[in-house]
Design an enzyme around this catalytic site. Sequence first.
Site, short mmCIF file in Angstrom:
data_model
loop_
_atom_site.label_atom_id
_atom_site.label_comp_id
_atom_site.label_asym_id
_atom_site.label_seq_id
_atom_site.Cartn_x
_atom_site.Cartn_y
_atom_site.Cartn_z
N ASP A 1 -16.72 0.01 0.42
CA ASP A 1 -17.13 -0.75 1.52
C ASP A 1 -16.90 -2.13 1.06
OD1 ASP A 1 -18.10 -0.07 3.93
OD2 ASP A 1 -20.05 0.86 3.15
N GLU B 1 -20.78 4.31 14.01
CA GLU B 1 -22.22 4.55 13.73
C GLU B 1 -23.30 4.31 14.80
OE1 GLU B 1 -23.38 2.82 10.02
OE2 GLU B 1 -25.49 3.14 10.22
O1 KIV Z 1 -22.63 2.43 3.75
C1 KIV Z 1 -22.30 3.65 4.12
O2 KIV Z 1 -22.67 4.62 3.41
C2 KIV Z 1 -21.64 3.85 5.35
C3 KIV Z 1 -21.37 5.18 6.08
C4 KIV Z 1 -22.67 5.59 6.21
C5 KIV Z 1 -20.61 5.21 7.22
O3 KIV Z 1 -21.03 2.70 5.98
#
Ligand code: KIV
Length: 258
Positions: A81, A177
């Site tokens: 991310d 989501e």
């Molecule tokens: O930050 C995260 O773990 C996520 C997922 C839950 C999709 O973005």
Amino acid sequence: MINKIKKIIKKKNKTKIICLTAYSKNFATEVDKHVDITLVGDSLGSVLYNYNTTRKVTLDNIIEHSKSVRMGIKKSLMVVDMPYKTYQNKKDALKNAIKVIKKTKCDAIKLEGGSKIKKIVKHLVRNNVAVMGHIGVLPQSVKGKFKYKGKMEREKKQLLNDAKLLQNLGAFSIVLECVQSDTARLITKSIKIPTIGIGSSKYCDGQVLVTDDLLGLNETKIRFVKKFVNLKKLINQGIKKFKKEVISKKYPSKKYSY
Ligand code: KIV
């Protein structure tokens, strides 16, 4: 990496795609054995650091956890991310994405947003960065309570347009989501790349959960979280046994001593 991505895309309409989070080597080692995608999510902010928002997660946080995760991964696609404010413009997004990829050896990065980050996704893909999209509830943008998306016609249209846009820009997959079931089904049917749902019904091409949640390590009342095992119970059993044996001087016996 390209082959791994192709394999994941090919699963669409054939077999479900499995994605789980990991924030450290030991978890990644076990997760990797079962999943197609291991995600170093910025959810680590709330799960590990008790932050009330993922906005507090920094690029250095995610890089350090991802370096640890990398050591546990043998086969799955590793997606990291991009934290809040690390992809505000094309230049920053590319600089930070390259930093993450170089330091963590991840295969792809994930960004939250649709049309608002159009130029950024385009620029990253053009520069050979593999991008996973994320639409619906966007934790980096939410203030206050999370509300599911896609019930209202306007929202449904916007989500569908965003999904199509991300696909056309070159994203290889999209996390949905908390998207209302019919909308998730419509999006999944309308695009060629896989949708990975979290709280977005069985109609998505795959599912993702926070591993700590499904293992019962994280106390949460979120509707879509199912506790598949009570790991807390097992941890407590192990620790209690250790304590008992230390107190009774059974441990460490000769076998465990030099
Ligand atoms: O930050 C995260 O773990 C996520 C997922 C839950 C999709 O973005």
